[in-house]
Design a protein around this motif. Structure first.
Motif, PDB file in Angstrom:
ATOM      1  N   GLN A  21       0.826  -1.206   0.000  1.00 22.13           N
ATOM      2  CA  GLN A  21       0.000   0.000   0.000  1.00 22.13           C
ATOM      3  C   GLN A  21       0.861   1.258   0.000  1.00 22.13           C
ATOM      4  OE1 GLN A  21      -2.305  -0.530   3.555  1.00 22.13           O
ATOM      5  NE2 GLN A  21      -3.811  -1.869   2.565  1.00 22.13           N
ATOM      6  N   ILE A  22       1.900   1.255   0.814  1.00 21.33           N
ATOM      7  CA  ILE A  22       2.796   2.412   0.888  1.00 21.33           C
ATOM      8  C   ILE A  22       3.532   2.605  -0.432  1.00 21.33           C
ATOM      9  CG2 ILE A  22       4.871   3.331   2.011  1.00 21.33           C
ATOM     10  CD1 ILE A  22       3.890   1.881   4.580  1.00 21.33           C
ATOM     11  N   ALA A  23       3.982   1.510  -1.040  1.00 15.31           N
ATOM     12  CA  ALA A  23       4.703   1.592  -2.311  1.00 15.31           C
ATOM     13  C   ALA A  23       3.826   2.180  -3.415  1.00 15.31           C
ATOM     14  CB  ALA A  23       5.219   0.214  -2.716  1.00 15.31           C
ATOM     15  N   VAL A  24       2.563   1.782  -3.452  1.00 15.92           N
ATOM     16  CA  VAL A  24       1.638   2.317  -4.460  1.00 15.92           C
ATOM     17  C   VAL A  24       1.427   3.805  -4.236  1.00 15.92           C
ATOM     18  CG1 VAL A  24      -0.775   2.250  -5.213  1.00 15.92           C
ATOM     19  CG2 VAL A  24       0.485   0.132  -4.920  1.00 15.92           C
ATOM     20  N   GLU A  25       1.285   4.203  -2.984  1.00 17.29           N
ATOM     21  CA  GLU A  25       1.095   5.617  -2.669  1.00 17.29           C
ATOM     22  C   GLU A  25       2.330   6.434  -3.044  1.00 17.29           C
ATOM     23  OE1 GLU A  25       0.303   8.444   1.248  1.00 17.29           O
ATOM     24  OE2 GLU A  25       0.077   6.275   1.413  1.00 17.29           O
ATOM     25  N   MET A  26       3.507   5.912  -2.726  1.00 22.58           N
ATOM     26  CA  MET A  26       4.746   6.612  -3.071  1.00 22.58           C
ATOM     27  C   MET A  26       4.905   6.747  -4.582  1.00 22.58           C
ATOM     28  SD  MET A  26       7.394   4.947  -0.348  1.00 22.58           S
ATOM     29  CE  MET A  26       8.819   5.960  -0.686  1.00 22.58           C
ATOM     30  N   LYS A  27       4.595   5.694  -5.295  1.00 25.03           N
ATOM     31  CA  LYS A  27       4.735   5.709  -6.755  1.00 25.03           C
ATOM     32  C   LYS A  27       3.780   6.711  -7.390  1.00 25.03           C
ATOM     33  CE  LYS A  27       4.770   2.812 -10.831  1.00 25.03           C
ATOM     34  NZ  LYS A  27       4.612   1.487 -11.384  1.00 25.03           N
ATOM     35  N   SER A  28       2.540   6.747  -6.908  1.00 31.78           N
ATOM     36  CA  SER A  28       1.582   7.684  -7.492  1.00 31.78           C
ATOM     37  C   SER A  28       1.971   9.127  -7.189  1.00 31.78           C
ATOM     38  CB  SER A  28       0.166   7.386  -7.005  1.00 31.78           C
ATOM     39  OG  SER A  28       0.047   7.658  -5.627  1.00 31.78           O
ATOM     40  N   ASP A  29       2.482   9.394  -5.979  1.00 32.74           N
ATOM     41  CA  ASP A  29       2.942  10.745  -5.653  1.00 32.74           C
ATOM     42  C   ASP A  29       4.112  11.162  -6.536  1.00 32.74           C
ATOM     43  OD1 ASP A  29       1.035  10.960  -3.699  1.00 32.74           O
ATOM     44  OD2 ASP A  29       2.431  10.691  -2.017  1.00 32.74           O
ATOM     45  N   LEU A  30       5.049  10.259  -6.728  1.00 32.68           N
ATOM     46  CA  LEU A  30       6.211  10.560  -7.575  1.00 32.68           C
ATOM     47  C   LEU A  30       5.777  10.799  -9.021  1.00 32.68           C
ATOM     48  CD1 LEU A  30       9.257  10.802  -8.008  1.00 32.68           C
ATOM     49  CD2 LEU A  30       9.334   8.329  -8.283  1.00 32.68           C
ATOM     50  N   GLU A  31       4.878   9.982  -9.520  1.00 34.68           N
ATOM     51  CA  GLU A  31       4.413  10.159 -10.899  1.00 34.68           C
ATOM     52  C   GLU A  31       3.696  11.489 -11.080  1.00 34.68           C
ATOM     53  OE1 GLU A  31       2.103   6.681 -11.771  1.00 34.68           O
ATOM     54  OE2 GLU A  31       3.888   5.500 -12.265  1.00 34.68           O
ATOM     55  N   LYS A  32       2.916  11.911 -10.075  1.00 33.35           N
ATOM     56  CA  LYS A  32       2.228  13.201 -10.157  1.00 33.35           C
ATOM     57  C   LYS A  32       3.235  14.342 -10.232  1.00 33.35           C
ATOM     58  CE  LYS A  32      -1.248  12.105  -7.072  1.00 33.35           C
ATOM     59  NZ  LYS A  32      -2.064  12.437  -5.914  1.00 33.35           N
ATOM     60  N   LYS A  33       4.263  14.269  -9.408  1.00 31.52           N
ATOM     61  CA  LYS A  33       5.261  15.338  -9.391  1.00 31.52           C
ATOM     62  C   LYS A  33       6.087  15.351 -10.672  1.00 31.52           C
ATOM     63  CE  LYS A  33       5.605  15.786  -4.456  1.00 31.52           C
ATOM     64  NZ  LYS A  33       6.447  15.740  -3.269  1.00 31.52           N
ATOM     65  N   LEU A  34       6.406  14.187 -11.200  1.00 31.08           N
ATOM     66  CA  LEU A  34       7.218  14.130 -12.423  1.00 31.08           C
ATOM     67  C   LEU A  34       6.391  14.419 -13.675  1.00 31.08           C
ATOM     68  CD1 LEU A  34       9.564  11.102 -11.717  1.00 31.08           C
ATOM     69  CD2 LEU A  34      10.056  13.545 -11.496  1.00 31.08           C
ATOM     70  N   GLN A  35       5.066  14.329 -13.566  1.00 28.92           N
ATOM     71  CA  GLN A  35       4.195  14.610 -14.713  1.00 28.92           C
ATOM     72  C   GLN A  35       4.335  16.071 -15.151  1.00 28.92           C
ATOM     73  OE1 GLN A  35       2.600  12.139 -16.144  1.00 28.92           O
ATOM     74  NE2 GLN A  35       1.845  13.434 -17.772  1.00 28.92           N
ATOM     75  N   GLU A  36       4.650  16.948 -14.211  1.00 32.38           N
ATOM     76  CA  GLU A  36       4.833  18.362 -14.541  1.00 32.38           C
ATOM     77  C   GLU A  36       5.983  18.574 -15.523  1.00 32.38           C
ATOM     78  OE1 GLU A  36       5.582  20.305 -10.843  1.00 32.38           O
ATOM     79  OE2 GLU A  36       3.693  19.633  -9.967  1.00 32.38           O
ATOM     80  N   PHE A  37       6.963  17.680 -15.472  1.00 30.15           N
ATOM     81  CA  PHE A  37       8.149  17.824 -16.303  1.00 30.15           C
ATOM     82  C   PHE A  37       8.054  17.062 -17.616  1.00 30.15           C
ATOM     83  CE2 PHE A  37       9.483  18.180 -11.868  1.00 30.15           C
ATOM     84  CZ  PHE A  37       9.990  19.464 -11.890  1.00 30.15           C
ATOM     85  N   ALA A  38       6.967  16.368 -17.825  1.00 27.31           N
ATOM     86  CA  ALA A  38       6.835  15.542 -19.024  1.00 27.31           C
ATOM     87  C   ALA A  38       6.759  16.427 -20.265  1.00 27.31           C
ATOM     88  CB  ALA A  38       5.596  14.669 -18.937  1.00 27.31           C
ATOM     89  N   SER A  39       7.586  16.122 -21.195  1.00 28.06           N
ATOM     90  CA  SER A  39       7.528  16.798 -22.488  1.00 28.06           C
ATOM     91  C   SER A  39       7.635  15.727 -23.561  1.00 28.06           C
ATOM     92  CB  SER A  39       8.648  17.832 -22.628  1.00 28.06           C
ATOM     93  OG  SER A  39       9.889  17.195 -22.624  1.00 28.06           O
ATOM     94  N   TYR A  40       6.934  15.941 -24.619  1.00 27.26           N
ATOM     95  CA  TYR A  40       6.853  14.922 -25.649  1.00 27.26           C
ATOM     96  C   TYR A  40       7.873  15.104 -26.759  1.00 27.26           C
ATOM     97  CZ  TYR A  40       2.647  13.992 -23.088  1.00 27.26           C
ATOM     98  OH  TYR A  40       1.765  13.712 -22.065  1.00 27.26           O
TER      99      TYR A  40
END
Length: 110
Positions: free
Chosen positions: A40-59
């Motif tokens: 459960q903690i790993a899923v929460e950590m992964k989703s938080d990290l993905e949200k923060k890194l989504q800001e930097f996503a460029s195609y």
């Protein structure tokens, strides 16, 4: 519990599994409880990290953008320094912050 405010150690700690399993009376059951909470903690950590890194996503990446993105590197380093989910889950279990129940044992008591 917030994994960012956990006082879990960042390195591996040897635990006495017999003492750790006093609540359940079964080492395997204790390991399963801690393992499920760690997932459960790993899923929460992964989703938080993905949200923060989504800001930097460029195609359309170019070489200059890859080297200039220090904020993304700092975020990644922060998450790498956090304690592992299993250590956080074990610490929560020791502190009594993990709620668990065994339906099979509850059926036997009825």
């Amino acid at each position: 519990m917030d994994y960012k405010k956990s006082n879990a150690p960042t390195n591996t700690v040897t635990r006495d599994m017999i003492a750790l399993s006093e609540d359940t009376g079964n080492v395997y059951e204790t390991v399963c409880i801690i393992g499920k909470r760690a997932n459960q903690i790993a899923v929460e950590m992964k989703s938080d990290l993905e949200k923060k890194l989504q800001e930097f996503a460029s195609y359309n990446d170019n070489l200059e953008e890859v080297f200039e993105n220090r904020e993304q590197i700092e975020i990644s380093k922060y998450y790498e320094k956090l304690p592992k989910p299993t250590l956080i889950a074990t610490q929560e279990y020791l502190e009594g912050k993990v709620y668990f129940k065994n339906p099979a044992k509850e059926k036997e008591n009825i």
